[in-house]
Write a protein that holds these residues in place. Structure first.
Motif, PDB file in Angstrom:
ATOM      1  N   ALA A 107      -1.067 -10.194  -6.685  1.00 32.62           N
ATOM      2  CA  ALA A 107      -1.438 -10.112  -5.269  1.00 32.62           C
ATOM      3  C   ALA A 107      -2.921 -10.404  -5.109  1.00 32.62           C
ATOM      4  O   ALA A 107      -3.740  -9.972  -5.917  1.00 32.62           O
ATOM      5  N   ASP A 108      -3.253 -11.144  -4.079  1.00 38.28           N
ATOM      6  CA  ASP A 108      -4.641 -11.461  -3.742  1.00 38.28           C
ATOM      7  C   ASP A 108      -4.900 -10.913  -2.349  1.00 38.28           C
ATOM      8  O   ASP A 108      -4.502 -11.512  -1.354  1.00 38.28           O
ATOM      9  N   ASN A 109      -5.526  -9.760  -2.271  1.00 37.51           N
ATOM     10  CA  ASN A 109      -5.753  -9.100  -0.986  1.00 37.51           C
ATOM     11  C   ASN A 109      -7.058  -9.506  -0.321  1.00 37.51           C
ATOM     12  O   ASN A 109      -7.506  -8.856   0.606  1.00 37.51           O
ATOM     13  N   SER A 110      -7.678 -10.593  -0.782  1.00 37.05           N
ATOM     14  CA  SER A 110      -8.932 -11.029  -0.195  1.00 37.05           C
ATOM     15  C   SER A 110      -8.719 -11.800   1.119  1.00 37.05           C
ATOM     16  O   SER A 110      -9.679 -12.155   1.777  1.00 37.05           O
TER      17      SER A 110
ATOM     18  N   ASN B 212      -6.039 -12.182   4.810  1.00 28.26           N
ATOM     19  CA  ASN B 212      -5.224 -11.365   5.712  1.00 28.26           C
ATOM     20  C   ASN B 212      -3.750 -11.384   5.351  1.00 28.26           C
ATOM     21  O   ASN B 212      -2.980 -10.606   5.878  1.00 28.26           O
TER      22      ASN B 212
ATOM     23  N   ARG C  20      -0.711 -10.545   3.101  1.00 29.04           N
ATOM     24  CA  ARG C  20      -0.380  -9.555   2.076  1.00 29.04           C
ATOM     25  C   ARG C  20       0.920  -9.943   1.407  1.00 29.04           C
ATOM     26  O   ARG C  20       1.904 -10.268   2.072  1.00 29.04           O
ATOM     27  N   TRP C  21       0.932  -9.931   0.101  1.00 33.72           N
ATOM     28  CA  TRP C  21       2.135 -10.217  -0.676  1.00 33.72           C
ATOM     29  C   TRP C  21       2.457  -8.990  -1.515  1.00 33.72           C
ATOM     30  O   TRP C  21       1.576  -8.418  -2.160  1.00 33.72           O
ATOM     31  N   SER C  22       3.705  -8.581  -1.542  1.00 32.82           N
ATOM     32  CA  SER C  22       4.128  -7.349  -2.200  1.00 32.82           C
ATOM     33  C   SER C  22       4.206  -7.443  -3.722  1.00 32.82           C
ATOM     34  O   SER C  22       4.303  -6.423  -4.389  1.00 32.82           O
TER      35      SER C  22
ATOM     36  N   HIS D  28      -3.711 -20.501   0.358  1.00 26.72           N
ATOM     37  CA  HIS D  28      -3.702 -19.059   0.146  1.00 26.72           C
ATOM     38  C   HIS D  28      -2.477 -18.452   0.827  1.00 26.72           C
ATOM     39  O   HIS D  28      -2.343 -18.503   2.041  1.00 26.72           O
TER      40      HIS D  28
ATOM     41  N   GLY E 191      -1.348 -15.245  -0.258  1.00 29.99           N
ATOM     42  CA  GLY E 191      -1.357 -13.823  -0.570  1.00 29.99           C
ATOM     43  C   GLY E 191      -1.249 -13.522  -2.046  1.00 29.99           C
ATOM     44  O   GLY E 191      -1.180 -12.366  -2.443  1.00 29.99           O
ATOM     45  N   TRP E 192      -1.210 -14.560  -2.878  1.00 31.57           N
ATOM     46  CA  TRP E 192      -1.160 -14.345  -4.319  1.00 31.57           C
ATOM     47  C   TRP E 192      -2.146 -15.269  -5.022  1.00 31.57           C
ATOM     48  O   TRP E 192      -2.615 -16.240  -4.464  1.00 31.57           O
TER      49      TRP E 192
END
Length: 144
Positions: free
Chosen positions: A36-39, A41, A43-45, A99, A101-102
């Motif tokens: 996951a890359d939370n940098s 907006n 979001r990937w679980s 991008h 989310g990962w």
């Protein structure tokens, strides 16, 4: 090789170990290749839903071992794409990487369709695969 719409290709992905986290209409696994890359907006679980069963209209080239029917929540399995002959329905490049989310972010996407589903509506017939990211997906031209 930059595939074009209509090209026949052989797609494969080396096996990796995953854990089943849910099983209902889809079988959901912890995806072994991405983080996951939370940098951003988005979001990937960390999970991916794979269709299974004959009644499911969606399709994916990924295969589980043991088969999805034999798996239960908490089981460990292998996920891969055995070498499979497919048609290209769409191909796109991402510069900069896309991008989603990962990490790592993919640099291309290819929508692939199995030959037996070519007569279906394009949107429902195949599956989008992301290239240039973490999954070791290989796309090779058919040479026959």
């Amino acid at each position: 090789m930059v595939p074009r719409v209509g090209d026949e290709v052989i797609v494969s992905c080396e096996p990796a170990t995953a854990r089943v986290v849910e099983k209902h209409r889809y079988i959901t696994v912890e995806w072994p290749w991405r983080t996951a890359d939370n940098s951003f907006n988005i979001r990937w679980s960390g999970h991916v839903n794979l269709p299974y069963g004959d009644a499911h209209q969606e399709w994916s080239p990924y295969r589980l071992e043991p088969a999805a029917f034999a798996l239960r929540v908490g089981d460990v399995c292998t996920v891969s794409i055995p070498p499979t002959r497919l048609h290209v329905g769409h191909y796109e490049t991402y510069d900069p990487p896309r991008h989603l989310g990962w990490a790592p972010a993919p640099t291309a996407g290819i929508y692939v369709i199995p030959p037996e589903r070519m007569d279906l509506d394009l949107e429902d017939a195949g599956c989008m695969l992301y290239l240039g990211g973490a999954e070791p997906i290989r796309v090779e031209p058919v040479k026959d």
